[in-house]
Motif scaffolding. Structure first.
Motif, PDB file in Angstrom:
ATOM      1  N   LEU A   1       0.820  -1.213   0.000  1.00 63.25           N
ATOM      2  CA  LEU A   1       0.000   0.000   0.000  1.00 63.25           C
ATOM      3  C   LEU A   1       0.850   1.258   0.000  1.00 63.25           C
ATOM      4  CD1 LEU A   1      -2.803   1.279   0.100  1.00 63.25           C
ATOM      5  CD2 LEU A   1      -2.694   1.141   2.595  1.00 63.25           C
ATOM      6  N   SER A   2       1.911   1.315   0.810  1.00 64.66           N
ATOM      7  CA  SER A   2       2.753   2.517   0.827  1.00 64.66           C
ATOM      8  C   SER A   2       3.372   2.749  -0.541  1.00 64.66           C
ATOM      9  CB  SER A   2       3.849   2.402   1.899  1.00 64.66           C
ATOM     10  OG  SER A   2       4.750   1.347   1.607  1.00 64.66           O
ATOM     11  N   GLY A   3       3.725   1.650  -1.248  1.00 66.05           N
ATOM     12  CA  GLY A   3       4.243   1.797  -2.600  1.00 66.05           C
ATOM     13  C   GLY A   3       3.205   2.337  -3.558  1.00 66.05           C
ATOM     14  N   GLU A   4       1.980   1.844  -3.440  1.00 67.78           N
ATOM     15  CA  GLU A   4       0.900   2.331  -4.306  1.00 67.78           C
ATOM     16  C   GLU A   4       0.617   3.811  -4.068  1.00 67.78           C
ATOM     17  OE1 GLU A   4      -2.483  -0.063  -3.530  1.00 67.78           O
ATOM     18  OE2 GLU A   4      -1.703  -1.852  -4.528  1.00 67.78           O
ATOM     19  N   LEU A   5       0.686   4.221  -2.798  1.00 67.93           N
ATOM     20  CA  LEU A   5       0.355   5.602  -2.447  1.00 67.93           C
ATOM     21  C   LEU A   5       1.533   6.548  -2.625  1.00 67.93           C
ATOM     22  CD1 LEU A   5      -1.727   4.977   0.806  1.00 67.93           C
ATOM     23  CD2 LEU A   5      -2.590   5.366  -1.499  1.00 67.93           C
ATOM     24  N   GLY A   6       2.719   6.003  -2.811  1.00 63.97           N
ATOM     25  CA  GLY A   6       3.903   6.844  -2.960  1.00 63.97           C
ATOM     26  C   GLY A   6       4.326   7.514  -1.676  1.00 63.97           C
ATOM     27  N   LEU A   7       4.079   6.835  -0.536  1.00 60.69           N
ATOM     28  CA  LEU A   7       4.424   7.392   0.770  1.00 60.69           C
ATOM     29  C   LEU A   7       5.647   6.670   1.334  1.00 60.69           C
ATOM     30  CD1 LEU A   7       0.848   7.673   2.347  1.00 60.69           C
ATOM     31  CD2 LEU A   7       2.243   9.530   1.405  1.00 60.69           C
ATOM     32  N   PRO A   8       6.579   7.403   1.954  1.00 61.90           N
ATOM     33  CA  PRO A   8       7.772   6.768   2.536  1.00 61.90           C
ATOM     34  C   PRO A   8       7.400   5.718   3.569  1.00 61.90           C
ATOM     35  CG  PRO A   8       8.045   9.150   2.439  1.00 61.90           C
ATOM     36  CD  PRO A   8       6.614   8.872   2.112  1.00 61.90           C
ATOM     37  N   GLY A   9       7.991   4.527   3.456  1.00 62.49           N
ATOM     38  CA  GLY A   9       7.609   3.407   4.297  1.00 62.49           C
ATOM     39  C   GLY A   9       8.271   3.387   5.663  1.00 62.49           C
ATOM     40  N   TRP A  10       7.539   2.891   6.645  1.00 59.59           N
ATOM     41  CA  TRP A  10       7.971   2.732   8.045  1.00 59.59           C
ATOM     42  C   TRP A  10       7.875   1.236   8.337  1.00 59.59           C
ATOM     43  CZ3 TRP A  10       8.230   1.491  13.015  1.00 59.59           C
ATOM     44  CH2 TRP A  10       8.456   2.421  14.034  1.00 59.59           C
TER      45      TRP A  10
END
Length: 431
Positions: free
Chosen positions: A192-201
């Protein structure tokens, strides 16, 4: 003035009366008399709730919260004691600041405000803060944390654990390895973080620090507390550590018991929090860990923010959510409503154990005659809808806006004095 709670249901017992006189529970039994009688038929009496993790923002960010407004939110949420985190401006890293926070709480008188002292000077993670002076101050600090930042240097963490041991204090760790999850990381690392383009934690950024720290706690023989556990892997590390007899405790937030990272699809900054919301399998593991006692306590991580800090694009918005007034309702929905805990279990995780961890005398005690009257009266059948505009906090950043929650706080009692009655503050606030 003495108060009788008429027909209240104590934990695991038949309805009875509770007489409060002075600062204490004077008597528990049938047909008691007092100056003021409250009809409590069908209501449940709990020890006053204790929060190990609250951000009151004073001093420095009184535009977002004050000790007065945060204390009001806490009392309305059923809390009689809260631990105020150290990431204020200036940082609570010395006796002068923690005493200032403590005395302000005393003056307001809605809840017992217990300051948390910083572990490191200015939260910089380089040198220890004035731990001894804070522990010996009038505030008698027993919880130290750099929350918001991880004590990532292993040597400094070891020294902190060694230093606080003689004071029977605890180091509360914000477990986030900055090399695995830096300040930009804002979403659970996954598809999901990849799909949203958000830096992953990634989950391992939490789990690796917890694994290191429980070993340091075992080596030093000191007490460790893990803040806002968010992953199934951390639950397993904690379970292993407790089986070894390591002195580690842990907390979980209400929002990590209910909300999942799927909510980030709308890029709503109300759902941005640190650590981030996780997948449903982590949520289920957290609930199970809280139910079996691997996770000791529920803590709100109440984090108020002004609109100009929160209302941004998701990646740029401030981390954090309000939590004091919604905590009990979320726990009732996720733990009581699912059969994972009864109300005695809620009392244990939200009052008894937090008071023990924070060394808060007079709170989290049994509901018996002679003990301090720090109490919370709830309607387990009540329901209410969260309206941000009606919350006591100066901020409005709740992820539960418009949501119906079970269990209403009817009254809160601090040392025999009603601070909340009928869901309303009874005591004037010296704002």
């Amino acid at each position: 003035m003495s108060v009788v709670l008429r027909g209240v249901a104590p934990l695991g017992g038949e309805p009875t009366d509770v007489l409060i006189d002075g600062e204490s529970i004077a008597e528990v039994g049938p047909r008691l008399a007092g100056d003021d009688v409250m009809d409590a038929d069908g209501l449940v009496l709990l020890p006053g709730l204790v929060d190990l993790h609250t951000h009151l923002r004073e001093p420095g960010r009184e535009d977002t919260e004050t000790i007065a407004s945060g204390s009001a939110a806490a009392a309305l949420g059923g809390f009689t004691a809260v631990h105020a985190m150290a990431n204020t401006d200036p940082v609570a890293d010395n006796a002068e600041i923690v005493e200032q926070v403590w005395r302000r709480g005393v003056d307001i008188g809605l809840v017992d405000v217990r300051p948390v002292g910083a572990v490191s000077h200015r939260l910089a993670g380089e040198t220890l803060a004035e731990l001894a002076s804070m522990a010996r101050s009038a505030a008698a600090v027993r919880v130290f944390s750099d929350d918001g930042r991880c004590v990532h240097d292993a040597r400094l963490m070891r020294r902190a654990l060694e230093y606080v041991k003689p004071f029977d204090a605890v180091i509360a760790q914000h477990a986030q390895d900055p090399r695995l999850a830096d300040h930009a990381a804002c979403a659970h690392e996954g598809v999901l973080s990849g799909e949203l383009g958000l830096p992953g934690w990634p989950a391992v950024a939490e789990e690796s620090i917890v694994a290191r720290d429980v070993m340091l706690a075992e080596h030093t023989g000191s007490r460790l507390h893990v803040c806002h556990v968010s992953t199934a892997g951390t639950v397993e590390v904690l379970r292993w550590a407790k089986q070894r007899g390591i002195a580690v405790t842990a907390e979980v937030t209400p929002h990590h018991l209910l909300l999942t990272c799927d909510l980030l699809r709308g890029y709503d900054p109300a759902f941005k929090v640190n650590p981030p919301l996780r997948p449903s399998e982590d949520v289920q593991a957290l609930r199970a860990g809280l139910a079996d006692g691997t996770i000791d306590a529920v803590a709100t991580d109440h984090a108020p923010h002004a609109a100009h800090d929160k209302d941004h694009a998701f990646a740029d918005a401030a981390f954090g959510m309000l939590g004091l007034q919604t905590a009990l309702g979320v726990v009732a929905e996720t733990m009581v409503g699912t059969g994972l805990l009864d109300w005695a279990g809620v009392a244990d995780r939200m009052a008894v154990r937090p008071a023990q961890i924070g060394r808060v005398a007079g709170h989290g005690g049994a509901l018996v005659a002679g003990l301090p009257a720090n109490l919370t009266l709830i309607d387990p059948a009540g329901a209410w809808t969260v309206d941000p505009a009606r919350l006591a906090s100066r901020a409005r950043n709740t992820p539960f806006a418009g949501r119906s929650l079970p269990a209403q706080v009817v009254a809160t009692v601090l040392r025999g004095r009603l601070t909340v009655r009928g869901g309303k503050i009874m005591t004037g606030v010296n704002a």
